[in-house]
Motif scaffolding. Structure first.
Motif, mmCIF file in Angstrom:
data_model
loop_
_atom_site.group_PDB
_atom_site.id
_atom_site.type_symbol
_atom_site.label_atom_id
_atom_site.label_comp_id
_atom_site.label_asym_id
_atom_site.label_seq_id
_atom_site.Cartn_x
_atom_site.Cartn_y
_atom_site.Cartn_z
ATOM 1 N N UNK A 1 0.857 -1.093 0.040
ATOM 2 C CA UNK A 1 -0.068 -0.120 -0.087
ATOM 3 C C UNK A 1 0.841 1.378 0.033
ATOM 4 N N UNK A 2 0.393 2.207 -0.768
ATOM 5 C CA UNK A 2 1.057 3.509 -0.724
ATOM 6 C C UNK A 2 0.479 4.360 0.054
ATOM 7 N N UNK A 3 0.436 4.644 1.162
ATOM 8 C CA UNK A 3 -0.021 5.382 2.275
ATOM 9 C C UNK A 3 -1.563 5.188 2.275
ATOM 10 N N UNK A 4 -2.075 6.404 2.486
ATOM 11 C CA UNK A 4 -3.731 6.506 2.834
ATOM 12 C C UNK A 4 -4.163 6.421 1.203
ATOM 13 N N UNK A 5 -5.498 6.351 1.299
ATOM 14 C CA UNK A 5 -6.250 6.424 -0.122
ATOM 15 C C UNK A 5 -6.137 8.008 -0.370
ATOM 16 N N UNK A 6 -6.241 7.988 -2.014
ATOM 17 C CA UNK A 6 -6.220 9.245 -2.456
ATOM 18 C C UNK A 6 -7.677 9.791 -2.843
ATOM 19 N N UNK A 7 -8.347 10.783 -1.943
ATOM 20 C CA UNK A 7 -9.556 11.013 -2.283
ATOM 21 C C UNK A 7 -9.601 11.999 -3.290
ATOM 22 N N UNK A 8 -9.935 11.580 -4.423
ATOM 23 C CA UNK A 8 -10.041 12.396 -5.596
ATOM 24 C C UNK A 8 -11.193 13.203 -5.861
ATOM 25 N N UNK A 9 -12.118 13.352 -4.856
ATOM 26 C CA UNK A 9 -13.123 14.215 -4.657
ATOM 27 C C UNK A 9 -12.779 15.674 -4.130
ATOM 28 N N UNK B 1 -6.848 20.888 -10.684
ATOM 29 C CA UNK B 1 -5.850 20.216 -11.326
ATOM 30 C C UNK B 1 -4.676 19.875 -10.338
ATOM 31 N N UNK B 2 -4.458 18.707 -9.891
ATOM 32 C CA UNK B 2 -3.603 18.341 -8.942
ATOM 33 C C UNK B 2 -2.564 17.031 -9.371
ATOM 34 N N UNK B 3 -1.682 17.006 -8.749
ATOM 35 C CA UNK B 3 -0.582 15.777 -8.817
ATOM 36 C C UNK B 3 -0.415 15.314 -7.310
ATOM 37 N N UNK B 4 -0.748 13.984 -7.296
ATOM 38 C CA UNK B 4 -0.410 13.520 -6.051
ATOM 39 C C UNK B 4 0.699 12.424 -5.830
ATOM 40 N N UNK B 5 1.704 12.661 -5.066
ATOM 41 C CA UNK B 5 2.794 11.665 -4.671
ATOM 42 C C UNK B 5 2.184 10.242 -4.108
ATOM 43 N N UNK B 6 2.266 9.179 -4.856
ATOM 44 C CA UNK B 6 1.938 8.180 -4.569
ATOM 45 C C UNK B 6 2.765 7.216 -3.758
ATOM 46 N N UNK B 7 4.225 7.435 -4.028
ATOM 47 C CA UNK B 7 5.213 6.283 -3.430
ATOM 48 C C UNK B 7 6.543 7.223 -3.765
ATOM 49 N N UNK B 8 7.323 7.166 -2.650
ATOM 50 C CA UNK B 8 9.152 7.526 -2.810
ATOM 51 C C UNK B 8 9.619 6.276 -2.703
ATOM 52 N N UNK B 9 10.468 5.693 -3.767
ATOM 53 C CA UNK B 9 10.865 4.205 -3.663
ATOM 54 C C UNK B 9 12.205 4.473 -4.337
#
Length: 659
Positions: free
Chosen positions: A538-546, A606-614
């Motif tokens: 899992x990449x952190x908490x869920x992304x709420x696209x709303x 318009x947004x960008x969400x960081x999902x993971x740093x790997x």
């Protein structure tokens, strides 16, 4: 659609389609046709031909032996290429048919379908050069231009290099007609055989045969794929009321194709570097790839079919497992209209058939398309290490028709390799991927830039028939057509909907290091809540696209008078936003066109969400999984773009740019 996706899902999909679209799809409007174009306001394409029997009677006779003449008299948005009587007589003579009646029925059908694009009316002003679209045989139609030195250097247009347009842009009520002096030829050769006919690229073709990479380019149609009449159409024809938009439909891909693209150096380019034959090319490839992959040096030199053999790497780095024509190499067909050319150059990234490698495509203003270029505009044009490799346009490529049944090849002006400088310097950058390049199936069905006759549609992909993707039974994945008014990078998105659970293969990273993986999207209340996983972690908490930039949990601050004003304040606000796992959208793409719209960065949608740093390795394969958390099939993910950004860029002292 899978039986588990119920009627409620279909209604929800129609609802999604309506809310995705913000602009009106272009269609033929004779009042807007430039004055120099002939306008037949009350004639269909069929009626236009019949009004000029002295010119088109033989082509009319051929069309009337098929179902397609009647189609040319109906409503639609067609591009019809009409050979003259002289062109038809030349074709009949050269093939020994005697008359139109002597042409076999199957050949008549093939000729008719070769000369019709049924998914758009294309004028020369719409596409000055390059791919116009796919005809009814799903083959590329490409036009190029030249100067007529006899007639004051007026432009001459050619279709697939060999058919000259005698007249063009004749607007009719259901599209446009272009008149040709030759019947358009249609190749039945696969890409390797088509390339083997070209006497200017013999060294590369020999290398392709020696490595057996030519064997990898012989697929065409997936015979296991099928659709029934009841499953072609998967969405209801709801009329979208937003801004008077035309209805949209959701269609399964009709045929699944395997297609390919090759970037090829002419022999003259090799000669310029002292490479006279295949032995010289083997030595050149060994020098380059032993340096790039020292751990493999000397291990596979005589096994030319091994994927780690230097010559095999050299050849396969020139190949893509999807068809990409010249004007589709960088961005969408809206790129020139919506990109701000004053701050950065448009770019695209593609995974090649050489394992673990990418090519970086760039479109510097007025210079054409380049591969593996680093810099902005013409500032580094004279820098040999960072200039990149120029891809010749159709007009620059001579008289050879580069279209094959299952692919296309481009001439390039220097030797293309994944060398140490390319790996360490050229790819030391933020890599932004249109999601429609994340599977060859998105592109081989013309999904990325499609505009259909009935308005923009969503192209749907059945589970098991989207390379690099896996999806649950209750998932739907489709790609939308382009629209200038969408608040989306490149004017389209990949739609993922239903109670979905999808996984797709990430492109490789160029070298070992730490990278951020980001998803670009437009938030809105119809969106879902997405749990992301990297290789099932899992990449952190869920992304709420709303939740958009306006929400306090995001905490975005506007640039300018309403928020941060100085450059330093803006940088600090961007850093604070990034620390919370978000970035604003890019400032280089303008909704509605660069001359009239605002940049995506200026919109709070318009947004960008960081999902993971790997920590990532090019020798390893990574998969991104997206699962809908909400138990609601009407909520969806509008996947706009993927970014893979090295720490050297996002963690640099000067900070990452806004582009």
């Amino acid at each position: 659609m899978n039986s588990k996706i119920n009627r409620r899902h279909l209604i929800g999909l129609s609802f999604i389609i309506c809310h995705l679209l913000f602009g009106v799809c272009a269609c033929v409007d004779n009042d807007d046709v430039p004055e120099q174009m002939y306008t037949a306001k009350k004639m269909t394409a069929g009626a236009f031909l019949e009004a000029h029997p002295e010119r088109y009677s033989e082509f009319i006779d051929l069309l009337k032996r098929t179902p397609y003449f009647s189609m040319m008299t109906t409503y639609g948005r067609y591009t019809l290429f009409a050979p003259t009587n002289d062109a038809m007589e030349l074709f009949i003579k050269n093939n020994g048919y005697g008359s139109v009646e002597g042409i076999p029925q199957g050949i008549c059908d093939s000729i008719a379908r070769t000369h019709i694009i049924r998914k758009g009316a294309y004028f020369t002003s719409d596409v000055p050069e390059g791919t116009v679209g796919m005809n009814m045989l799903d083959a590329l139609i490409i036009w190029s231009s030249d100067s007529d030195v006899v007639n004051d250097n007026h432009l001459i247009y050619y279709v697939n290099k060999n058919s000259r347009m005698l007249e063009y842009n004749d607007s009719v009520t259901n599209g446009v007609v272009h008149t040709l002096d030759h019947v358009i030829s249609s190749s039945n050769d696969f890409l390797p055989e088509k390339m083997a006919e070209d006497s200017t690229i013999t060294i590369f073709c020999e290398a392709m045969r020696l490595t057996h990479m030519d064997d990898s380019l012989h697929n065409y149609i997936d015979e296991t794929y099928s659709i029934g009449a009841d499953s072609v159409y998967i969405g209801t024809q709801e009329r979208c009321m937003n801004n008077g938009n035309p209805y949209m439909t959701c269609l399964w891909v009709n045929t699944r194709y395997f297609k390919y693209t090759a970037f090829v150096e002419p022999d003259s380019v090799y000669h310029r570097h002292g490479i006279k034959n295949i032995e010289d090319l083997k030595a050149y490839a060994k020098k380059v790839y032993d340096a790039t992959y020292p751990e493999d040096a000397g291990l596979y030199d005589e096994d030319f079919t091994h994927r780690k053999n230097p010559l095999n790497r050299f050849v396969s780095y020139h190949l893509l497992d999807r068809i990409v024509s010249y004007n589709d190499l960088v961005g969408s067909d809206l790129t020139k209209e919506c990109w701000n050319p004053n701050i950065c150059d448009p770019e695209d990234f593609y995974e090649t058939m050489c394992p673990g490698t990418l090519v970086r495509m760039c479109l510097p203003a007025s210079l054409g398309v380049f591969i593996n270029r680093r810099g902005f505009k013409a500032n580094i044009y004279g820098d040999p290490e960072n200039r990149g490799i120029k891809v010749f346009s159709p007009s620059e490529s001579g008289s050879v028709d580069p279209t094959a049944l299952n692919g296309y090849y481009h001439y390039i002006d220097d030797i293309l390799t994944f060398n140490v400088h390319t790996r360490d310097v050229i790819f030391n950058c933020r890599m932004r991927f249109d999601p429609a390049v994340l599977s060859p199936d998105f592109m081989n069905c013309d999904g990325r830039n499609h505009k259909d006759q009935i308005g923009n549609t969503i192209r749907g992909f059945k589970p098991g028939y989207l390379k690099g993707w896996e999806m649950s039974d209750e998932s739907f994945v489709g790609v939308t057509g382009n629209d200038i008014w969408w608040r989306s990078y490149l004017g389209h998105v990949v739609v993922v909907t239903g109670r979905f659970d999808v996984t797709f293969k990430l492109p490789p990273v160029p070298k070992k290091g730490t990278y951020e993986i980001r998803m670009g999207y437009t938030p809105d209340e119809e969106r879902g809540v997405i749990q992301a996983y990297l290789n099932n972690v899992p990449c952190g908490i869920p992304v709420d696209m709303r939740l958009g930039a306006w929400d306090p949990d995001v905490g975005s601050v506007a640039d300018g008078a309403e928020g941060a004003q100085t450059d330093e304040e803006i940088k600090l606000q961007d850093k604070a936003l990034h620390n919370r796992g978000f970035l604003k959208a890019m400032d280089c793409w303008f909704q509605g066109g660069y001359s009239s719209g605002g940049s995506l960065r200026s919109f709070n949608h318009g947004l960008r969400r960081v999902l993971a740093t790997e920590s990532m390795d090019p020798e390893k394969t990574y998969y991104l999984r997206m699962r809908q958390v909400l138990d609601d099939p009407e909520k969806y993910c509008n996947f706009n773009y993927l970014e893979i950004c090295p720490k050297s860029v996002y963690g640099s002292p000067e900070g990452e740019d806004q582009h």
